[in-house]
Design a protein around this motif. Structure first.
Motif, short mmCIF file in Angstrom:
data_model
loop_
_atom_site.label_atom_id
_atom_site.label_comp_id
_atom_site.label_asym_id
_atom_site.label_seq_id
_atom_site.Cartn_x
_atom_site.Cartn_y
_atom_site.Cartn_z
N TYR A 78 -5.24 -1.33 -5.85
CA TYR A 78 -4.11 -1.69 -6.44
C TYR A 78 -3.75 -2.90 -5.41
N PHE A 79 -3.89 -2.89 -4.11
CA PHE A 79 -3.47 -4.10 -3.34
C PHE A 79 -4.34 -5.21 -3.76
N ALA A 80 -5.71 -5.10 -4.03
CA ALA A 80 -6.46 -5.89 -4.34
C ALA A 80 -5.87 -6.78 -5.68
N VAL A 81 -5.60 -5.98 -6.71
CA VAL A 81 -5.03 -6.65 -7.75
C VAL A 81 -3.72 -7.23 -7.58
N LEU B 214 13.07 -7.92 -11.44
CA LEU B 214 11.79 -8.52 -11.67
C LEU B 214 10.73 -8.21 -10.89
N ALA B 215 10.93 -7.98 -9.44
CA ALA B 215 10.05 -7.65 -8.45
C ALA B 215 9.55 -6.11 -8.89
N GLY B 216 10.59 -5.49 -9.28
CA GLY B 216 10.08 -4.02 -9.59
C GLY B 216 8.94 -3.99 -10.93
N LEU B 217 9.46 -4.77 -11.91
CA LEU B 217 8.56 -5.02 -13.18
C LEU B 217 7.38 -5.61 -12.68
N PHE B 218 7.05 -6.33 -11.63
CA PHE B 218 6.08 -7.03 -11.31
C PHE B 218 4.94 -6.17 -10.71
N GLN B 219 5.56 -5.22 -9.85
CA GLN B 219 4.86 -4.22 -9.22
C GLN B 219 4.32 -3.03 -10.28
N GLN B 220 4.92 -2.98 -11.31
CA GLN B 220 4.55 -2.02 -12.38
C GLN B 220 3.51 -2.82 -12.98
N PHE B 221 3.61 -3.94 -13.17
CA PHE B 221 2.57 -4.78 -14.25
C PHE B 221 0.97 -4.83 -13.11
N ALA B 222 1.13 -5.02 -12.05
CA ALA B 222 0.06 -4.82 -11.21
C ALA B 222 -0.67 -3.53 -11.18
N ALA B 223 0.38 -2.59 -10.89
CA ALA B 223 -0.21 -1.16 -10.90
C ALA B 223 -0.87 -0.55 -12.47
N ASP C 294 -13.90 2.15 -7.69
CA ASP C 294 -13.75 3.57 -7.02
C ASP C 294 -14.83 4.04 -6.38
N ARG C 295 -15.87 3.03 -6.07
CA ARG C 295 -17.05 3.67 -5.11
C ARG C 295 -16.64 2.84 -3.81
N PHE C 296 -16.07 1.95 -3.66
CA PHE C 296 -15.71 1.38 -2.39
C PHE C 296 -14.52 1.53 -1.86
N LEU C 297 -13.42 1.60 -2.91
CA LEU C 297 -11.87 1.42 -2.34
C LEU C 297 -11.25 2.63 -3.02
N PRO C 298 -10.13 3.17 -2.03
CA PRO C 298 -9.42 4.20 -2.71
C PRO C 298 -8.49 3.46 -3.81
N GLU C 299 -7.97 4.31 -4.73
CA GLU C 299 -6.95 3.65 -5.65
C GLU C 299 -6.03 2.78 -5.28
N VAL D 171 0.56 -1.09 -0.01
CA VAL D 171 0.04 0.03 0.05
C VAL D 171 0.94 1.28 -0.06
N PRO D 172 1.75 1.68 0.90
CA PRO D 172 2.25 2.68 1.05
C PRO D 172 3.56 2.86 -0.13
N LEU D 173 4.07 1.85 -0.80
CA LEU D 173 4.78 2.11 -1.95
C LEU D 173 4.19 2.52 -3.21
N TYR D 174 2.97 2.45 -3.26
CA TYR D 174 2.21 2.53 -4.61
C TYR D 174 2.49 3.93 -5.26
N GLY D 175 2.29 4.88 -4.17
CA GLY D 175 2.53 6.32 -4.50
C GLY D 175 4.03 6.68 -4.22
N ALA D 176 4.77 5.92 -3.17
CA ALA D 176 6.16 6.30 -2.74
C ALA D 176 7.07 6.02 -3.88
#
Length: 519
Positions: A182-185, A153-162, A173-178, A120-125
């Protein structure tokens, strides 16, 4: 699962006719499966509650739907769901003045509900919330330009999910923040990989397929399935071990290289295969895996290095400069004695880095010596358990999710259910106690002594597992896995080799001795 084909008759060494089933190519004979309800005291209560172990006239392997594999996958989904729920409180939001949901960590909920995770925190950071190459994003911290600190490969995986989450956020968008979406995906993607991992572990477990329940039903998954991005590295490791079992050494090396490009630790399995190769005096398969792993690692890393060498070096820089982590033995000593540690005043913990490297190197050397001196050939999982165990115990960083690295090797090496479940349960409790401690004594958090106790208990149980493994290697403790596979290592030999038995379960006297197999 493949069923046994029609029986065939042949003569043994005394001219008597015996019946032998045609050997399968993938799965074990259902009749030869070890039943935990009969062999594991910790499982007997549940089995008896569900109706008791199978009787002698049970139609084993005839289930229309609830095969062992489907039961294992069902348990995996249950525990993955619990893992998601354990982090869900850190993915919730509240509307801002414009009615847009924003992440809400008010009231220090990351500590009070121990839902903290790095996702969660690294999504924006780390710039994952906007388009662009993840290793081009940078920021300044304490006068130093920082980049994504994970292997390529870990960084690319994060970008793929993002990328997926940003383009599908309209669904949630009606029940979760962005960032919650991302965490759910990310959790969904890693859950798919974990179920695939469970499928491969079930095959590697062979006649002890039910041991896979310890993997998919581990209490550690509730806490750490989604604390960080560790599940893909476990997937690569298990896939590599399955490929090596099937004598696809080049493929095994490619998978090890990919796993190492995701997280460093899958490289450790080469130490286990090296030990086996030296004992067999056949290094060719080991060299194939090593070369393939090296080429794969370079192929994955080279483009990022050539594009931005500073970003590529961030992982190494951070791991060199950081001090010890909260739950290492070094932190326990510091909290208990007030000792400042291996600080030489240079800013970087040079002495600490040297000590941890030397201790781990000595541990690996000990594994090699034990593996070569053992009276019988050690199993791959036994050697890997010792190597990973030494790394966890001696490393200066033990992010609590690292513990899930040990689940698969330990289950395949020493499936003593009570011991493993005791370790997993205690290890699981390290996280909420750490969160409670980090909340601060001034905020009614736990003192350091409580954290020290749970960490020491965790370490003692891991040492106990390693002791059991060594005793197995030297014949002091029964080797349940070898006994269930006709004396073979199911991670080195296929079912065609270790299922060569007569109807009563004893080896056939006329069965040819299997050709020596190499890792």
């Amino acid at each position: 699962m493949n069923s046994w084909k029609a029986s065939m008759k042949r003569s043994n060494s005394e001219g008597e006719t015996v019946t032998q089933a045609t050997k399968p190519t993938t799965w074990s004979d259902p009749a030869k499966r070890v039943q935990p309800g009969r062999t594991e005291p910790v499982a007997q209560g549940w089995v008896n509650f569900l109706g008791g172990p199978m009787g002698r006239f049970a139609q084993v392997g005839r289930a229309a739907f609830w095969t062992p594999l489907r039961a294992i996958i069902a348990v995996a989904y249950v525990f993955l769901s619990l893992g998601y729920l354990s982090k869900a409180n850190c993915t919730m939001g509240k509307p801002d003045d414009n009615g847009v949901l924003q992440l809400n960590w008010g009231g220090s909920r990351q500590y009070t509900s121990f839902c903290y995770n790095d996702i969660v925190p690294l999504y924006g950071a780390r710039g994952l919330d906007s388009p662009g190459f993840v290793y081009d994003y940078s920021w300044v911290e304490d006068g130093l330009t920082r980049y994504m600190e994970y292997p390529v490969l870990a960084g690319l995986f994060q970008q793929f999910a993002a990328t997926i989450s940003r383009n599908t956020y309209f669904l949630a968008d009606r029940f979760l923040p962005e960032v919650g979406w991302y965490f759910a995906v990310t959790a969904l993607l890693m859950s798919i990989l974990w179920v695939c991992t469970a499928r491969m572990v079930a095959e590697l477990a062979g006649n002890r397929i039910w041991d896979t329940l310890l993997v998919v039903g581990s209490p550690l998954l509730i806490m750490h399935a989604f604390t960080n991005w560790d599940i893909p590295s476990i997937f690569f490791l298990v896939a590599a071990m399955l490929a090596a079992r099937n004598k696809k050494f080049w493929l095994a090396g490619i998978l090890i290289g990919a796993g190492t490009a995701f997280k460093l630790w899958p490289l450790f399995v080469l130490g286990a295969y090296l030990t086996i190769a030296i004992r067999k005096r056949n290094l060719v398969p080991f060299f194939k895996m090593t070369v393939a792993a090296a080429v794969t690692w370079v192929a994955v890393n080279a483009p990022v290095y050539l594009r931005n060498p500073e970003a590529w070096s961030e992982f190494n820089r951070l791991n060199t400069d950081r001090g010890w982590e909260w739950t290492t033995i070094y932190a326990v000593i510091s909290r208990a004695t007030g000792w400042a540690g291996f600080d030489d005043g240079s800013g970087a913990p040079v002495i600490l880095n040297t000590v941890t490297f030397v201790l781990f190197a000595l541990g690996c050397l000990a594994v090699l010596i034990l593996g070569l001196r053992a009276p019988k050939e050690p199993r791959v999982a036994e050697l890997l358990t010792l190597i990973v165990g030494f790394f966890l115990l001696f490393n200066k960083v033990w992010s609590p999710q690292y513990s899930i690295w040990l689940i698969v090797p330990a289950v395949l090496a020493a499936p003593y259910w009570r011991l493993l479940l005791s370790w997993m349960t205690v290890d699981m409790m390290v996280w909420p106690i750490l969160m409670w401690h980090m909340h601060g004594v001034q905020n009614l958090g736990l003192p350091g002594g409580a954290l020290n106790l749970i960490v020491i208990a965790r370490d003692v149980l891991i040492i106990a597992i390693m002791v059991v493994v060594v005793r197995q290697m030297f014949g002091k403790t029964p080797d349940k896995v070898a006994a269930a596979h006709n004396g073979h290592d199911p991670l080195l030999t296929t079912p065609d080799q270790w299922l060569t038995k007569l109807d009563d379960g004893t080896p056939s006297p006329t069965d040819p001795v299997p050709a020596p197999t190499t890792p």
